[in-house]
Design an enzyme around this catalytic site. Structure first.
Site, PDB file in Angstrom:
ATOM      1  N   HIS A 214      -9.578  -1.172  -1.572  1.00  0.00           N
ATOM      2  CA  HIS A 214      -9.670  -2.640  -1.478  1.00  0.00           C
ATOM      3  C   HIS A 214     -10.029  -3.063  -0.053  1.00  0.00           C
ATOM      4  O   HIS A 214      -9.403  -3.957   0.529  1.00  0.00           O
ATOM      5  CB  HIS A 214      -8.371  -3.301  -1.954  1.00  0.00           C
ATOM      6  CG  HIS A 214      -8.134  -3.133  -3.426  1.00  0.00           C
ATOM      7  ND1 HIS A 214      -8.474  -4.082  -4.372  1.00  0.00           N
ATOM      8  CD2 HIS A 214      -7.609  -2.103  -4.124  1.00  0.00           C
ATOM      9  CE1 HIS A 214      -8.160  -3.641  -5.581  1.00  0.00           C
ATOM     10  NE2 HIS A 214      -7.631  -2.435  -5.460  1.00  0.00           N
TER      11      HIS A 214
ATOM     12  N   TYR B  47       0.156   2.676   0.860  1.00  0.00           N
ATOM     13  CA  TYR B  47      -0.275   1.481   1.592  1.00  0.00           C
ATOM     14  C   TYR B  47       0.157   1.600   3.050  1.00  0.00           C
ATOM     15  O   TYR B  47      -0.564   1.200   3.958  1.00  0.00           O
ATOM     16  CB  TYR B  47       0.302   0.199   0.974  1.00  0.00           C
ATOM     17  CG  TYR B  47      -0.198  -0.112  -0.437  1.00  0.00           C
ATOM     18  CD1 TYR B  47      -0.797   0.864  -1.231  1.00  0.00           C
ATOM     19  CD2 TYR B  47      -0.073  -1.381  -0.993  1.00  0.00           C
ATOM     20  CE1 TYR B  47      -1.238   0.588  -2.508  1.00  0.00           C
ATOM     21  CE2 TYR B  47      -0.520  -1.670  -2.271  1.00  0.00           C
ATOM     22  CZ  TYR B  47      -1.097  -0.674  -3.022  1.00  0.00           C
ATOM     23  OH  TYR B  47      -1.530  -0.950  -4.293  1.00  0.00           O
TER      24      TYR B  47
HETATM   25  C1  HEM Z   1      -0.701   5.334  -7.312  1.00  0.00           C
HETATM   26  C2  HEM Z   1      -1.379   4.207  -7.498  1.00  0.00           C
HETATM   27  C3  HEM Z   1      -2.084   3.466  -6.376  1.00  0.00           C
HETATM   28  C4  HEM Z   1      -2.444   3.897  -5.139  1.00  0.00           C
HETATM   29  C5  HEM Z   1      -2.225   5.264  -4.529  1.00  0.00           C
HETATM   30  C6  HEM Z   1      -3.071   2.780  -4.458  1.00  0.00           C
HETATM   31  C7  HEM Z   1      -3.588   2.840  -3.166  1.00  0.00           C
HETATM   32  C8  HEM Z   1      -3.965   1.754  -2.409  1.00  0.00           C
HETATM   33  C9  HEM Z   1      -4.218   1.770  -0.988  1.00  0.00           C
HETATM   34  C10 HEM Z   1      -4.151   2.991  -0.081  1.00  0.00           C
HETATM   35  C11 HEM Z   1      -4.515   0.499  -0.608  1.00  0.00           C
HETATM   36  C12 HEM Z   1      -4.816  -0.024   0.808  1.00  0.00           C
HETATM   37  C13 HEM Z   1      -3.524  -0.642   1.369  1.00  0.00           C
HETATM   38  C14 HEM Z   1      -3.603  -1.193   2.773  1.00  0.00           C
HETATM   39  O1  HEM Z   1      -4.262  -0.622   3.653  1.00  0.00           O
HETATM   40  O2  HEM Z   1      -2.963  -2.238   3.011  1.00  0.00           O
HETATM   41  C15 HEM Z   1      -4.452  -0.316  -1.793  1.00  0.00           C
HETATM   42  C16 HEM Z   1      -4.693  -1.664  -1.839  1.00  0.00           C
HETATM   43  C17 HEM Z   1      -4.546  -2.440  -2.963  1.00  0.00           C
HETATM   44  N1  HEM Z   1      -4.120  -2.026  -4.215  1.00  0.00           N
HETATM   45 FE1  HEM Z   1      -3.563  -0.193  -4.732  1.00  0.00          FE
HETATM   46  N2  HEM Z   1      -3.072   1.696  -5.289  1.00  0.00           N
HETATM   47  C18 HEM Z   1      -2.478   2.068  -6.476  1.00  0.00           C
HETATM   48  C19 HEM Z   1      -2.264   1.277  -7.574  1.00  0.00           C
HETATM   49  C20 HEM Z   1      -2.519  -0.060  -7.639  1.00  0.00           C
HETATM   50  C21 HEM Z   1      -2.172  -0.920  -8.736  1.00  0.00           C
HETATM   51  C22 HEM Z   1      -1.437  -0.485 -10.000  1.00  0.00           C
HETATM   52  C23 HEM Z   1      -2.590  -2.172  -8.388  1.00  0.00           C
HETATM   53  C24 HEM Z   1      -2.480  -3.466  -9.134  1.00  0.00           C
HETATM   54  C25 HEM Z   1      -1.861  -3.637 -10.272  1.00  0.00           C
HETATM   55  C26 HEM Z   1      -3.196  -2.097  -7.068  1.00  0.00           C
HETATM   56  C27 HEM Z   1      -3.746  -3.152  -6.382  1.00  0.00           C
HETATM   57  C28 HEM Z   1      -4.120  -3.116  -5.050  1.00  0.00           C
HETATM   58  C29 HEM Z   1      -4.576  -4.286  -4.319  1.00  0.00           C
HETATM   59  C30 HEM Z   1      -4.733  -5.695  -4.861  1.00  0.00           C
HETATM   60  C31 HEM Z   1      -4.832  -3.855  -3.016  1.00  0.00           C
HETATM   61  C32 HEM Z   1      -5.307  -4.713  -1.841  1.00  0.00           C
HETATM   62  C33 HEM Z   1      -4.084  -5.230  -1.097  1.00  0.00           C
HETATM   63  C34 HEM Z   1      -4.484  -6.135   0.046  1.00  0.00           C
HETATM   64  O3  HEM Z   1      -5.234  -7.077  -0.192  1.00  0.00           O
HETATM   65  O4  HEM Z   1      -4.001  -5.892   1.173  1.00  0.00           O
HETATM   66  N3  HEM Z   1      -3.130  -0.802  -6.650  1.00  0.00           N
HETATM   67  N4  HEM Z   1      -4.123   0.465  -2.875  1.00  0.00           N
END
Ligand code: HEM
Length: 327
Positions: A51, A318
């Site tokens: 993202h 995250y």
């Molecule tokens: C094991 C499952 C998951 C992993 C490993 C993962 C991993 C990540 C990582 C590494 C980031 C970047 C975070 C940062 O630098 O702040 C991220 C962002 C994000 N993830 Fe996930 N994610 C997973 C599941 C999900 C699920 C289930 C959702 C939603 C239902 C989701 C929604 C998001 C969103 C919306 C962002 C952006 C957050 C922002 O705007 O700062 N992710 N994810």
């Protein structure tokens, strides 16, 4: 908006938990996941491992009377709660085209600024359910994608993974490109527990429902300018607020809560928890998003984790991504 002290505790705890869970000679699962994301998309200093492209806006949330019946959280007491919200495209490419298939699912991350100065977060996306059941499976999927470049022999690693995990294609079939971040529906995917004043516990999954849902055909989406979603939102809400209803899908006794790849039946009751109004563009969104860390485990009294372990793994990943992008 800088992270509050509450956020720093959660960040440190998530990193410690990840390190403690790993074996002596192996990187923690959360590090393996972020490494796999970096391998697929490359490393882009200052940007999220997933993202990476997004836009930050502000507004407020006002809970409905039904929300206070389900949870004693300050979030749901009916007062006007200021929010910071980041909408995003999937993937680790800061310049991904908003209308490309790789930008799906789109994300919505919300920081609710509670009256006592703490925050509670909600990190949701446009997939109706998750493609895999656990953090380990998500790592395996990412590693398989990383090994399945254009020159890989068939069946590729990702084709083999999908053959054993039918929820992957089913989950991705639920997403599309909206004509605006404001015209998309976002799902919590993970189950959380709402606790009321008497201590009664109700498992829920969140849904953020727009006033209208507008999806473009893939052909129309592909012809849109690369930044059409991130450019549209600040302009749109500068003229007229974007309004969403936050809803809770209520589990019935016996519904499983631990596997986010298994949705509950559509007929489960939906309770309107309140109205989210987004009406303030943020002047320097690119700078603002660098300081923001949204954590699915940053909860307040009256909202708890369920036996779904994904939010804990997510918070760890995250935190790893945040520490890399903050260097
Ligand atoms: C094991 C499952 C998951 C992993 C490993 C993962 C991993 C990540 C990582 C590494 C980031 C970047 C975070 C940062 O630098 O702040 C991220 C962002 C994000 N993830 Fe996930 N994610 C997973 C599941 C999900 C699920 C289930 C959702 C939603 C239902 C989701 C929604 C998001 C969103 C919306 C962002 C952006 C957050 C922002 O705007 O700062 N992710 N994810």
């Amino acid at each position: 908006m800088p992270m509050n002290p509450n956020g720093r505790h959660i960040l440190a705890a998530a990193l410690l938990l990840a390190a403690a869970a790993a074996g002596a000679d192996e990187a923690p699962l959360t590090t393996q996941i972020v490494d796999a994301l970096n391998k697929i998309y490359g490393s882009h200093p200052g940007f999220r491992a997933n993202h990476a492209k997004g836009v930050v806006v502000e507004g407020s949330f006002k809970a409905s009377p039904q929300a206070a019946k389900l949870s004693r959280a300050a979030l749901f007491n009916g007062s006007t709660i200021p929010v910071t919200v980041r909408f995003s495209d999937s993937g680790g490419l800061p310049d991904v085209a908003d209308g490309s298939a790789g930008a799906n699912p789109h994300g919505m991350a919300i920081k609710f600024h509670l009256p006592d100065g703490s925050d509670t977060d909600m990190v949701i996306n446009s997939l109706k359910f998750f493609p895999v059941a656990s953090g380990e499976e998500f790592r395996d999927l990412l590693v398989a994608i990383g090994e399945s470049g254009p020159d890989a022999a068939r069946p590729t690693a990702v084709e083999r993974f999908k053959a054993g995990h039918p929820a992957v294609d089913k989950a991705f079939a639920t997403v599309g490109t909206p004509d605006s971040f404001a015209d998309e529906e976002y799902y919590g995917v993970d189950a959380f527990i709402l606790v009321d004043k008497a201590g009664t516990r109700q498992a829920v999954r969140y849904q953020m429902v727009p006033q209208k849902l507008v999806h473009l055909s893939p052909a129309v989406a592909a012809k849109k300018p690369a930044d059409f979603l991130v450019d549209d939102l600040p302009q749109r809400i500068g003229k007229k607020p974007a309004v969403f209803h936050l809803k809770a899908q209520l589990a019935l006794p016996g519904d499983q809560t631990k596997d986010p790849s298994q949705p509950w039946p559509d007929g489960r009751k939906l309770v309107d928890l309140g109205v989210l109004t987004l009406d303030k563009p943020v002047a320097d969104s690119l700078e603002a998003q660098k300081k923001l860390l949204f954590m699915p485990t940053q909860l307040t009294d009256g909202i708890e984790l369920s036996d779904d372990q994904l939010p804990v793994v997510r918070a760890g990943a995250y935190a790893v991504s945040f520490s890399r992008r903050s260097k």
